[in-house]
Design an enzyme around this catalytic site. Structure first.
Site, PDB file in Angstrom:
ATOM      1  N   PRO A  52      43.874  55.300  28.978  1.00  0.00           N
ATOM      2  CA  PRO A  52      43.563  55.575  27.732  1.00  0.00           C
ATOM      3  C   PRO A  52      42.200  54.205  27.092  1.00  0.00           C
ATOM      4  O   PRO A  52      42.286  53.288  27.747  1.00  0.00           O
ATOM      5  CB  PRO A  52      44.630  55.089  26.904  1.00  0.00           C
ATOM      6  CG  PRO A  52      45.948  55.406  28.025  1.00  0.00           C
ATOM      7  CD  PRO A  52      44.995  54.839  29.228  1.00  0.00           C
ATOM      8  N   GLY A  53      41.600  54.622  26.206  1.00  0.00           N
ATOM      9  CA  GLY A  53      40.876  53.680  25.774  1.00  0.00           C
ATOM     10  C   GLY A  53      39.243  54.221  25.674  1.00  0.00           C
ATOM     11  O   GLY A  53      39.025  55.398  26.108  1.00  0.00           O
TER      12      GLY A  53
ATOM     13  N   GLY B  46      34.209  52.644  29.795  1.00  0.00           N
ATOM     14  CA  GLY B  46      33.542  51.695  30.093  1.00  0.00           C
ATOM     15  C   GLY B  46      32.251  51.920  30.327  1.00  0.00           C
ATOM     16  O   GLY B  46      31.940  53.051  30.977  1.00  0.00           O
ATOM     17  N   LEU B  47      31.128  51.187  30.040  1.00  0.00           N
ATOM     18  CA  LEU B  47      29.770  51.482  30.588  1.00  0.00           C
ATOM     19  C   LEU B  47      29.549  51.123  32.301  1.00  0.00           C
ATOM     20  O   LEU B  47      28.589  51.533  32.723  1.00  0.00           O
ATOM     21  CB  LEU B  47      28.550  50.712  29.786  1.00  0.00           C
ATOM     22  CG  LEU B  47      29.029  51.194  28.343  1.00  0.00           C
ATOM     23  CD1 LEU B  47      27.714  50.280  27.363  1.00  0.00           C
ATOM     24  CD2 LEU B  47      28.617  52.670  28.245  1.00  0.00           C
TER      25      LEU B  47
ATOM     26  N   LYS C  55      40.047  50.211  38.934  1.00  0.00           N
ATOM     27  CA  LYS C  55      38.870  50.131  38.536  1.00  0.00           C
ATOM     28  C   LYS C  55      37.572  50.082  39.330  1.00  0.00           C
ATOM     29  O   LYS C  55      37.636  49.473  40.299  1.00  0.00           O
ATOM     30  CB  LYS C  55      38.444  48.782  37.467  1.00  0.00           C
ATOM     31  CG  LYS C  55      39.568  48.448  36.338  1.00  0.00           C
ATOM     32  CD  LYS C  55      39.637  47.140  35.826  1.00  0.00           C
ATOM     33  CE  LYS C  55      38.441  46.816  34.993  1.00  0.00           C
ATOM     34  NZ  LYS C  55      38.688  45.501  34.292  1.00  0.00           N
TER      35      LYS C  55
ATOM     36  N   ASP D 172      44.397  38.628  36.147  1.00  0.00           N
ATOM     37  CA  ASP D 172      44.053  38.298  37.433  1.00  0.00           C
ATOM     38  C   ASP D 172      43.756  39.926  38.024  1.00  0.00           C
ATOM     39  O   ASP D 172      44.333  40.909  37.637  1.00  0.00           O
ATOM     40  CB  ASP D 172      45.251  37.870  38.073  1.00  0.00           C
ATOM     41  CG  ASP D 172      44.901  37.263  39.588  1.00  0.00           C
ATOM     42  OD1 ASP D 172      43.453  37.352  39.962  1.00  0.00           O
ATOM     43  OD2 ASP D 172      45.817  37.018  40.376  1.00  0.00           O
TER      44      ASP D 172
END
Length: 588
Positions: free
Chosen positions: A317-318, A321-322, A337, A372
């Site tokens: 969700p959200g 990101g670029l 990620k 972290d």
């Protein structure tokens, strides 16, 4: 017989490198007591960085030492299976056997570029359970509670001795006595049969902790004595913590690793997990600085979770990101990620720059405000657990990091991070004005405290922050961070000429804090609250002042637990020790 001897010799060589690595780790950890006593705070930061690098250095030496001997066996699966068996026999009874397993895995992983992740050849699953309790006496001190509370505390400080005097020993004993009596009623006090404290003292930043528990017939309570030193290098007791929430915050995922010297890390972790049942074993290993083994335990936990769940991986969700493609398994408490193949035009950075930023955070004091992250290569995910939309998005944006192997997707490089609620989503959904105000205050404090830790967050859009269940704001987007000295904080030029900005000289490292108010939060009412609470963030003078402090080598003290738990001390000392709260340090 020759093959058996050769296998055993190689296994012994790997174990020798592990033992050398752990001795090195222990030497740095063991030096924490002297650094604490002498107030050597810069040396404390240096030691933390050095300890993080030990593993990779030791691993490289081990791989170099065994590489030539193993080259003739590279395609011989029988050799690798027998090597694992020989190594398992060597570490039988080893006090750090679980860490030694991880070191062996790392050697095999490096030799085969992480292509041989197979339990026949590596300890993908541990050969045995480390939570036996057989070494518990080696990590615990037990104290007689049949005497008075004061006498019990005196016996504690006879065991845990420091080579510096107390600021006021009797005052601190009285504080500890009263604090325990406030926490326990008379019946509970009378029923206490044991006080247990871990033998290693836990050092981090400018604090030391004696960590244990109070044992009663029907319950146990955390029993943590927090210690600090004053400017005269005198010791004082700062707080007694008996609430699991306070202890959990001390072991938070956004804080630096402890220095706690022990030869029995598994027993220490097992005891801590009894105190903090909501913490997973991998989190506790990482908190002790054994982050590589923490990654191993996490991976085992991940495999187990896959076996007992059936939901699909999907985009997190959200706002997208670029730089990073972020996804999650809804039933699991982490996000994954992956660096995108190409960045948006506004991002003038490279893939290697992004990795460098994540390494910088790993090596920095995260002061409870930066999550972290853990780096993995060739991470495997079952294809049938990946949603169709996510798979397509990964192929579009991260193709160079992907490959398939049968029924698995292999991601060549990714980061794993604790899952948080994105702050922008939280603020959109929250309707309680007090909670909104609290979150915005936390956002300002988060930015300030990161800056005081010598990190400029760079991209401070509120979508790059998350909020925990306890309402603490954490920063988690690192692709534009840098050291404070690497930016030039300037006042926004003023001119009557509407076209003057086109001709003004602006260097790549120039930052204009007056512009921050336009993009940290977009909502007008929330912007006003943030300016009211932390308006100095929008001034160059504030950032220049922090730059001066960080350049001086001054190390701020960030107390992780509730300030209300701190014992009273002379006002003059508080003035001497305190930093301006407007700078974002914890209240002294």
């Amino acid at each position: 017989m020759a093959d058996h001897n050769h296998t055993r010799r190689v296994a012994y060589q790997i174990l020798t490198h592990f033992d050398q690595s752990y001795r090195w780790f222990s030497r740095i950890t063991g030096g924490a007591k002297e650094r604490f006593e002498k107030g050597l705070w810069q040396e404390t930061l240096t030691a933390s960085k050095q300890r993080i690098t030990i593993y990779e250095q030791s691993l490289s030496e081990a791989v170099a030492a065994v590489y030539r001997q193993l080259s003739i066996h590279r395609s011989d699966n029988r050799f690798w299976a027998s090597l694992k068996q020989a190594y398992a026999a060597l570490i039988e009874g080893h006090p750090q056997f679980e860490l030694a397993e991880t070191f062996f895995n790392s050697v095999i992983g490096r030799l085969f570029k992480h292509q041989k992740i197979d339990n026949r050849f590596m300890f993908v699953l541990s050969d045995r359970c480390f939570l036996s309790g057989q070494d518990r006496n080696n990590v615990l001190n037990a104290f007689d509670t049949a005497t008075t509370v004061g006498e019990m505390y005196e016996s504690v400080f006879r065991i845990y001795r420091f080579n510096i005097p107390f600021e006021d020993y009797q005052r601190d004993l009285n504080h500890l006595d009263m604090a325990l009596r406030r926490r326990l009623n008379q019946d509970q006090l009378a029923s206490v049969h044991t006080a247990e404290l871990l033998k290693p003292v836990f050092y981090r930043g400018k604090a030391a902790y004696l960590i244990g528990r109070i044992c009663m017939p029907d319950e146990t309570l955390p029993f943590v004595i927090a210690l600090q030193t004053n400017l005269q290098n005198q010791l004082f007791v700062d707080a007694l913590l008996t609430d699991r929430k306070d202890l959990s915050i001390i072991f938070g995922f956004a804080r630096s690793y402890f220095m706690a010297d022990t030869q029995y890390p598994g027993e220490v972790v097992a005891f801590l997990q009894e105190l903090l049942p909501n913490k997973k074993y991998f989190e506790l290993y990482i908190a002790l600085g054994h982050y590589k083994h923490g990654k191993t335990v996490f991976y085992r936990n991940y495999l187990q979770h896959l076996e007992y769940s059936d939901d699909e991986f999907e985009a997190a969700p959200g706002v997208r990101g670029l730089v990073m493609m972020v996804f999650h398994l809804p039933s699991y408490g982490v996000v994954f990620k992956v660096i995108r193949d190409e960045f948006a035009e506004s991002k003038k950075i490279t893939r290697e720059h992004v990795k460098d930023c994540y390494r910088l955070v790993k090596m920095s004091d995260r002061v409870g405000r930066m999550a972290d992250t853990h780096e993995y290569v060739n991470f495997r995910i079952p294809l049938n657990r990946i949603s169709e939309d996510l798979f397509k998005e990964l192929q579009r944006s991260c193709a160079s990091s992907l490959e398939t192997d049968g029924d698995e997707l292999i991601i060549r490089h990714l980061y794993i991070e604790r899952k948080l609620t994105p702050l922008n989503l939280y603020l959109q959904q929250e309707t309680d004005p007090q909670k909104i105000r609290h979150a915005l205050n936390e956002l300002g404090l988060c930015i300030k405290q990161i800056a005081m830790a010598n990190i400029f967050p760079g991209d401070m859009l509120h979508k790059n922050f998350g909020i925990t269940r306890n309402g603490r704001v954490i920063f988690y987007d690192y692709d534009e961070i840098c050291l404070m000295k690497e930016r030039n904080f300037r006042a926004l030029p003023v001119s009557d000429d509407p076209f003057a900005m086109d001709t003004l000289s602006v260097a790549p490292n120039d930052v204009f804090p007056q512009q921050f108010e336009h993009f940290i939060v977009g909502n007008r009412k929330m912007k006003a609250i943030l300016k009211e609470l932390h308006g100095e963030l929008m001034t160059p003078e504030y950032w220049q002042q922090v730059q001066t402090l960080t350049a001086s080598g001054d190390i701020p003290n960030f107390t992780p637990y509730n300030p209300a738990m701190r014992f009273p001390r002379p006002l003059s000392e508080k003035i001497i020790l305190g930093k301006s709260d407007r700078l974002g340090t914890e209240t002294q």
